[in-house]
Design an enzyme around this catalytic site. Structure first.
Site, PDB file in Angstrom:
ATOM      1  N   GLY A 136      25.779  24.790  83.922  1.00 52.99           N
ATOM      2  CA  GLY A 136      26.459  25.584  84.928  1.00 52.99           C
ATOM      3  C   GLY A 136      26.785  24.841  86.206  1.00 52.99           C
ATOM      4  N   TYR A 141      17.401  21.733  66.307  1.00 55.13           N
ATOM      5  CA  TYR A 141      17.683  20.858  65.177  1.00 55.13           C
ATOM      6  C   TYR A 141      16.418  20.136  64.708  1.00 55.13           C
ATOM      7  CZ  TYR A 141      22.541  21.988  66.152  1.00 55.13           C
ATOM      8  OH  TYR A 141      23.719  22.669  66.346  1.00 55.13           O
ATOM      9  N   HIS A 195      18.983  13.562  69.329  1.00 47.41           N
ATOM     10  CA  HIS A 195      19.141  14.988  69.618  1.00 47.41           C
ATOM     11  C   HIS A 195      17.887  15.742  69.195  1.00 47.41           C
ATOM     12  CE1 HIS A 195      20.816  18.722  70.561  1.00 47.41           C
ATOM     13  NE2 HIS A 195      21.889  18.760  69.783  1.00 47.41           N
ATOM     14  N   ASN A 254      18.042  22.028  70.903  1.00 53.13           N
ATOM     15  CA  ASN A 254      18.929  23.029  70.297  1.00 53.13           C
ATOM     16  C   ASN A 254      18.531  23.422  68.877  1.00 53.13           C
ATOM     17  OD1 ASN A 254      20.144  21.934  72.616  1.00 53.13           O
ATOM     18  ND2 ASN A 254      22.164  22.576  71.969  1.00 53.13           N
TER      19      ASN A 254
END
Length: 390
Positions: free
Chosen positions: A296, A174, A169, A172
């Site tokens: 989306g 991190y 990851h 975002n």
């Protein structure tokens, strides 16, 4: 009759084959116990929501104690986690779906309460630009190297637990992203300064994971990397920085890259005069590595459009939350029955317990666009819970 690209199987360079190109991306549900152990509710949820898709990427699991970012988070920080993680993989495999464990350290995106009194850590002692953010302490060189080793150890545990891969990851905001960001990384040693040195930590983590796979995996095993293309901080990551990172990652024999965005067709957050979607820019520099696009995407037509642009995989996040039988309904030509809203009467069928519903309601209030059906959107949390769980 429409023939959708995303229904075709795919074999990764590592040898793992998935039945189709639809992926469930990692979505926080905060259902784990405080020590990172999996709950029965969580296993039930995984079983329901991994139906039909080619690959299911779990909510994130921390690689060490200081890496914990929020309550209810999975952990892969210790060998004691392996049996529980094996149960997660088994639930996903029961649907014929490949199971990928996302792993991370939250870095500065946590707080001392979550860390039970410990100060958060990061590349540098710079607080995140968000309300009530605590100032982290900078990891020492020895701690940086120990964290890299923790990512390798977490990969070994995922292998032992029976997963088909791990996703690093790096998105975002991190820790992996924090080392790459000029906002959170003000170091002047081997781990910061120039763009190349800010790449050093994520590249070392990739190398540690690859070494673990080479040494421990008896079967084909995936390694993916998730990234966010930009930051709005000043200084911060700009798309030009990310394209240089991706050009390097494209040479490392990763199985895939995973682009983290709320809208698959989003343009630059920083250069409002550039109308080109960031997806197109990323595809130009990722010649060898498959790309997962997310954001989306709800209808089959929207998914096919993303693949037509050049993405190898399409990820359904919020739409999977609402409709775990999406792939089956498309395959069976019953697309008119796909659910695009989350209704009160569906929550039990969808395996959404009270704790997760409260989390989703909070996200909806903050603009996450979960897609609540109007009667659910108007009800208070307690009113909805009384209908569902009483």
């Amino acid at each position: 009759m429409v023939s959708y690209r995303f229904l075709n199987p795919y074999t990764f360079q590592s040898g793992v084959t998935v039945s189709n190109r639809v992926v469930v991306p990692p979505m926080t549900e905060s259902m784990s116990f405080s020590d990172g152990a999996v709950t029965t509710d969580e296993l039930h949820y995984f079983r329901i929501h991994s139906r039909g898709v080619g690959m299911y990427i779990t909510p994130v699991a921390n690689v060490n104690a200081l890496g914990k970012g929020f309550e209810g988070e999975l952990s892969v920080a210790d060998d004691h986690c392996i049996p529980d993680l094996a149960r997660v993989a088994q639930q996903i495999h029961a649907n014929g779906t490949k199971a990928v464990l996302q792993i991370f350290s939250a870095g500065r995106m946590t707080n001392s309460a979550i860390l039970r009194g410990q100060q958060p850590v990061s590349a540098s002692a710079v607080a995140a630009l968000r309300p009530d953010a605590e100032t982290p302490r900078a990891l020492t060189d020895a701690e940086v190297r120990a964290t890299i080793a923790d990512f390798g150890a977490a990969t070994r545990r995922a292998i032992k637990a029976g997963f088909d891969g791990v996703e690093l990851h790096g998105a975002n905001t991190y820790l992996l992203q924090q080392f790459f960001s000029p906002h959170s990384n003000r170091r002047t040693d081997d781990w910061g300064g120039t763009l190349e040195k800010r790449m050093a930590f994520p590249l070392a983590v990739i190398a540690a994971a690859q070494a673990a796979i080479h040494e421990d995996a008896q079967n084909p095993f995936l390694l993916g990397y998730r990234f966010s293309p930009e930051e709005i901080e000043k200084p911060g990551i700009r798309i030009e920085d990310t394209l240089q990172l991706l050009a390097k990652l494209d040479t490392l024999n990763l199985d895939y890259l995973h682009m983290s965005m709320g809208n698959a067709w989003r343009t630059s957050l920083n250069n409002h005069n550039d109308p080109e979607p960031l997806l197109n820019k990323v595809l130009v520099v990722t010649h060898q590595t498959p790309l997962i696009s997310v954001g989306g995407i709800e209808t089959p037509e929207q998914a096919d459009k993303v693949m037509a642009a050049g993405a190898t995989f399409v990820a359904l996040g919020r739409e999977n939350l609402r409709e775990p039988n999406w792939v089956q309904k498309v395959s069976n030509h019953t697309e008119t029955t796909i659910r695009y809203k989350l209704a009160v009467t569906d929550l039990e069928e969808l395996g959404i317990p009270e704790s997760f519903f409260r989390y989703l309601a909070n996200m909806e209030r903050h603009g996450a666009n979960i897609g609540f059906e109007p009667s659910l959107a108007k009800a208070s949390e307690d009113e909805a819970l009384n209908v569902i769980f009483n």
